[in-house]
Design an enzyme around this catalytic site. Structure first.
Site, mmCIF file in Angstrom:
data_model
loop_
_atom_site.group_PDB
_atom_site.id
_atom_site.type_symbol
_atom_site.label_atom_id
_atom_site.label_comp_id
_atom_site.label_asym_id
_atom_site.label_seq_id
_atom_site.Cartn_x
_atom_site.Cartn_y
_atom_site.Cartn_z
ATOM 1 N N ARG A 188 -10.490 -16.157 2.294
ATOM 2 C CA ARG A 188 -9.264 -15.409 2.014
ATOM 3 C C ARG A 188 -8.605 -14.841 3.273
ATOM 4 O O ARG A 188 -7.473 -14.346 3.213
ATOM 5 C CB ARG A 188 -9.563 -14.265 1.044
ATOM 6 C CG ARG A 188 -9.820 -14.753 -0.371
ATOM 7 C CD ARG A 188 -10.162 -13.605 -1.282
ATOM 8 N NE ARG A 188 -10.208 -14.044 -2.665
ATOM 9 C CZ ARG A 188 -10.738 -13.330 -3.639
ATOM 10 N NH1 ARG A 188 -11.269 -12.142 -3.387
ATOM 11 N NH2 ARG A 188 -10.739 -13.784 -4.871
ATOM 12 N N HIS A 211 -6.474 11.312 7.756
ATOM 13 C CA HIS A 211 -6.789 10.431 6.620
ATOM 14 C C HIS A 211 -6.214 10.964 5.299
ATOM 15 O O HIS A 211 -5.684 10.211 4.501
ATOM 16 C CB HIS A 211 -8.312 10.269 6.521
ATOM 17 C CG HIS A 211 -8.748 9.017 5.829
ATOM 18 N ND1 HIS A 211 -9.890 8.333 6.146
ATOM 19 C CD2 HIS A 211 -8.187 8.320 4.812
ATOM 20 C CE1 HIS A 211 -10.003 7.265 5.363
ATOM 21 N NE2 HIS A 211 -8.990 7.255 4.537
ATOM 22 N N GLU A 233 -13.956 -2.454 -8.734
ATOM 23 C CA GLU A 233 -15.383 -2.217 -8.493
ATOM 24 C C GLU A 233 -15.730 -0.723 -8.548
ATOM 25 O O GLU A 233 -16.877 -0.351 -8.754
ATOM 26 C CB GLU A 233 -15.805 -2.810 -7.138
ATOM 27 C CG GLU A 233 -15.110 -2.166 -5.956
ATOM 28 C CD GLU A 233 -15.322 -2.903 -4.624
ATOM 29 O OE1 GLU A 233 -16.377 -2.694 -4.001
ATOM 30 O OE2 GLU A 233 -14.433 -3.675 -4.207
ATOM 31 N N LYS A 272 -9.134 6.818 11.620
ATOM 32 C CA LYS A 272 -8.636 7.993 10.879
ATOM 33 C C LYS A 272 -9.578 9.180 10.991
ATOM 34 O O LYS A 272 -10.799 9.016 10.933
ATOM 35 C CB LYS A 272 -8.438 7.619 9.405
ATOM 36 C CG LYS A 272 -7.659 6.327 9.227
ATOM 37 C CD LYS A 272 -7.325 6.000 7.791
ATOM 38 C CE LYS A 272 -6.744 4.593 7.709
ATOM 39 N NZ LYS A 272 -7.762 3.544 7.533
ATOM 40 N N SER A 313 -8.672 -3.606 -5.522
ATOM 41 C CA SER A 313 -9.637 -2.823 -4.739
ATOM 42 C C SER A 313 -10.365 -1.801 -5.610
ATOM 43 O O SER A 313 -11.452 -1.348 -5.256
ATOM 44 C CB SER A 313 -8.865 -2.108 -3.623
ATOM 45 O OG SER A 313 -9.683 -1.262 -2.899
ATOM 46 N N SER A 329 -3.922 -0.722 0.198
ATOM 47 C CA SER A 329 -4.153 -1.349 -1.118
ATOM 48 C C SER A 329 -2.941 -2.195 -1.524
ATOM 49 O O SER A 329 -2.420 -2.061 -2.640
ATOM 50 C CB SER A 329 -4.468 -0.291 -2.182
ATOM 51 O OG SER A 329 -5.543 0.524 -1.778
ATOM 52 N N ASP A 342 -7.712 -2.055 10.597
ATOM 53 C CA ASP A 342 -7.533 -0.718 10.025
ATOM 54 C C ASP A 342 -8.893 -0.134 9.668
ATOM 55 O O ASP A 342 -9.486 -0.448 8.645
ATOM 56 C CB ASP A 342 -6.649 -0.781 8.779
ATOM 57 C CG ASP A 342 -6.332 0.623 8.288
ATOM 58 O OD1 ASP A 342 -5.484 1.288 8.915
ATOM 59 O OD2 ASP A 342 -6.968 1.079 7.318
HETATM 60 N N1 LIG Z 1 -5.436 5.700 4.262
HETATM 61 C C1 LIG Z 1 -6.071 5.631 3.125
HETATM 62 O O1 LIG Z 1 -6.295 6.657 2.446
HETATM 63 C C2 LIG Z 1 -6.511 4.297 2.602
HETATM 64 C C3 LIG Z 1 -6.920 4.177 1.267
HETATM 65 C C4 LIG Z 1 -7.298 2.915 0.805
HETATM 66 C C5 LIG Z 1 -7.272 1.825 1.653
HETATM 67 N N2 LIG Z 1 -6.897 1.987 2.955
HETATM 68 C C6 LIG Z 1 -6.895 0.828 3.894
HETATM 69 O O2 LIG Z 1 -6.155 -0.230 3.314
HETATM 70 C C7 LIG Z 1 -6.964 -1.398 3.291
HETATM 71 C C8 LIG Z 1 -6.551 -2.290 2.145
HETATM 72 O O3 LIG Z 1 -6.644 -1.636 0.922
HETATM 73 P P1 LIG Z 1 -7.792 -1.937 -0.121
HETATM 74 O O4 LIG Z 1 -8.998 -2.477 0.568
HETATM 75 O O5 LIG Z 1 -7.924 -0.713 -0.953
HETATM 76 O O6 LIG Z 1 -7.141 -3.024 -1.068
HETATM 77 P P2 LIG Z 1 -6.482 -4.470 -0.915
HETATM 78 O O7 LIG Z 1 -6.605 -4.977 0.449
HETATM 79 O O8 LIG Z 1 -5.158 -4.390 -1.562
HETATM 80 O O9 LIG Z 1 -7.381 -5.310 -1.915
HETATM 81 C C9 LIG Z 1 -8.705 -5.630 -1.638
HETATM 82 C C10 LIG Z 1 -9.276 -6.305 -2.875
HETATM 83 O O10 LIG Z 1 -8.558 -7.489 -3.166
HETATM 84 C C11 LIG Z 1 -9.417 -8.619 -3.110
HETATM 85 N N3 LIG Z 1 -8.666 -9.675 -2.419
HETATM 86 C C12 LIG Z 1 -8.347 -9.729 -1.108
HETATM 87 N N4 LIG Z 1 -7.626 -10.826 -0.832
HETATM 88 C C13 LIG Z 1 -7.478 -11.501 -2.003
HETATM 89 C C14 LIG Z 1 -6.840 -12.695 -2.353
HETATM 90 N N5 LIG Z 1 -6.215 -13.428 -1.459
HETATM 91 N N6 LIG Z 1 -6.887 -13.090 -3.665
HETATM 92 C C15 LIG Z 1 -7.516 -12.349 -4.579
HETATM 93 N N7 LIG Z 1 -8.158 -11.182 -4.302
HETATM 94 C C16 LIG Z 1 -8.131 -10.770 -3.013
HETATM 95 C C17 LIG Z 1 -10.636 -8.170 -2.361
HETATM 96 O O11 LIG Z 1 -11.789 -8.826 -2.806
HETATM 97 P P3 LIG Z 1 -12.776 -9.608 -1.781
HETATM 98 O O12 LIG Z 1 -13.204 -8.637 -0.734
HETATM 99 O O13 LIG Z 1 -13.878 -10.051 -2.683
HETATM 100 O O14 LIG Z 1 -11.974 -10.737 -1.240
HETATM 101 C C18 LIG Z 1 -10.712 -6.685 -2.722
HETATM 102 O O15 LIG Z 1 -11.342 -6.510 -3.955
HETATM 103 C C19 LIG Z 1 -8.376 -0.836 3.203
HETATM 104 O O16 LIG Z 1 -9.368 -1.772 3.478
HETATM 105 C C20 LIG Z 1 -8.288 0.286 4.184
HETATM 106 O O17 LIG Z 1 -8.360 -0.207 5.510
HETATM 107 C C21 LIG Z 1 -6.489 3.196 3.430
#
Ligand SMILES: NC(=O)c1ccc[n+]([C@@H]2O[C@H](COP(=O)([O-])OP(=O)(O)OC[C@H]3O[C@@H](n4cnc5c(N)ncnc54)[C@H](OP(=O)(O)O)[C@@H]3O)[C@@H](O)[C@H]2O)c1
Length: 320
Positions: free
Chosen positions: A272, A105, A221, A72, A218, A212, A38
């Site tokens: 992870r 997006h 930070e 996006k 997420s 997320s 993604d």
């Molecule tokens: N369309 C949109 O507007 C939009 C908005 C936000 C996000 N997104 C997409 O969705 C993806 C995922 O969302 P996100 O990055 O916001 O949040 P997420 O994947 O829910 O969470 C990421 C956070 O959780 C930690 N983490 C990951 N695996 C873990 C585990 N097994 N145990 C404990 N902590 C863990 C990571 O730290 P570490 O990196 O230190 O492991 C990071 O701080 C994004 O990367 C992006 O591609 C899209």
């Protein structure tokens, strides 16, 4: 013809994966078994994502048609004449001929920033004058959607969809779309279950991807969430993790796929990668699913109505 006609339910999220390590992280993700990435122009790491994909394909870990790559369209490229150049830039950066899915997006149209002036352009119109804030552009989402539809004809993407739409915008999109959206990507986790929106998608056969999926983690930070908001600390999550001999993160991610959404967890930590992928060999019980559903607090961490004012000096709500 692409072998992937539907999205792999667990993907790898690329937001905030640092550029220095991104190519290696993508390579390791593919090596670990991820087949869905993604990405987005706005994440500022598509060149490195492309390097990681190219290396994985060159090393024979997978072929292009075994990968699902989403990207996006950024807010500054909503005007129809900018949609083609925007996907072209993304495809060049990713070293790909086509995307599997291209999403709008945000339902937010900002003034165009030329590619050679700043890329990715992010939210501020002029980074040297942050006091000017965001600058909007009068482009209707229908115009942008019609330009997105053309990308199917050119073969630059297999499918198109949207992110961050609410029920009203989605209902309207269904009224004017000649090509129906193939995906809605929205924030969803146990504190924001989005039941009405997901039900509307089910009624209209639109798959949903939850971003997320781990909730607050997420946003710590970015100072957009507090430590005590981690869903991993909830006793119902911990109890299920203990019963199943899994981690709390695996329980929360399993809840995401078991309710029928795709999920796209991000991690920068190699250990992870497998943890987040290995959620297919167990199930939450019906009562555990209900307990997690009941954690809903309509807590949205990614809310332009909040962060745009704090970070970009512009009040820009899109959710009521
Ligand atoms: N369309 C949109 O507007 C939009 C908005 C936000 C996000 N997104 C997409 O969705 C993806 C995922 O969302 P996100 O990055 O916001 O949040 P997420 O994947 O829910 O969470 C990421 C956070 O959780 C930690 N983490 C990951 N695996 C873990 C585990 N097994 N145990 C404990 N902590 C863990 C990571 O730290 P570490 O990196 O230190 O492991 C990071 O701080 C994004 O990367 C992006 O591609 C899209």
């Amino acid at each position: 013809m692409n072998k992937m006609s539907s999205i792999p339910q667990i993907g790898f999220g690329l937001w905030k994966v640092p550029r220095q390590s991104c190519a290696e992280v993508v390579y390791q993700a593919i090596k670990s078994g991820y087949r869905h990435l993604d990405s987005a122009s706005d994440y500022g790491n598509e060149v490195e994502v492309g390097d990681g994909i190219a290396r994985a394909i060159n090393d024979g870990l997978c072929s292009r048609d075994e990968l699902w790559v989403t990207s996006k369209l950024w807010n500054t490229y909503h005007a129809p004449e900018n949609v083609g150049p925007a996907i072209e830039r993304t495809l060049n950066d990713l070293q790909l001929d086509y995307l599997d899915l291209y999403l709008i997006h945000f339902p937010i149209a900002l003034a165009f920033v030329p590619f050679d002036q700043r890329y990715p352009p992010q939210w501020l119109f002029d980074t040297n004058k942050p006091e000017l804030g965001m600058q909007t552009e009068a482009v209707s989402l229908s115009e942008t959607w019609f330009a997105m539809e053309k990308l199917i004809g050119t073969g630059q993407t297999r499918q198109i969809g949207v992110c961050n739409y609410n029920t009203g915008l989605l209902q309207d999109l269904l009224n004017y779309a000649r090509i129906k959206p193939a995906m809605l990507q929205i924030e969803s986790h146990p504190y924001l279950t989005q039941e009405k929106l997901i039900r509307l998608c089910q009624l209209n056969h639109i798959p949903v991807t939850a971003f997320s999926p781990l909730g607050a983690l997420s946003y710590l930070e970015l100072e957009m969430a507090n430590q005590n908001e981690s869903v991993l600390q909830q006793s119902v999550v911990k109890a299920a993790a203990q019963r199943l001999n899994k981690t709390p993160a695996q329980v929360v991610l399993r809840w995401g796929i078991q309710r029928g959404t795709a999920i796209i967890p991000k991690t920068s930590k190699p250990e992870r990668l497998l943890e987040n992928l290995n959620i297919l060999d167990f199930s939450l019980s019906e009562s555990e699913m209900i307990d997690l559903n009941n954690l809903n607090a309509n807590r949205r961490f990614n809310d332009p109505g909040v962060f745009c004012e704090k970070a970009f000096n512009t009040f820009f709500p899109i959710y009521d």
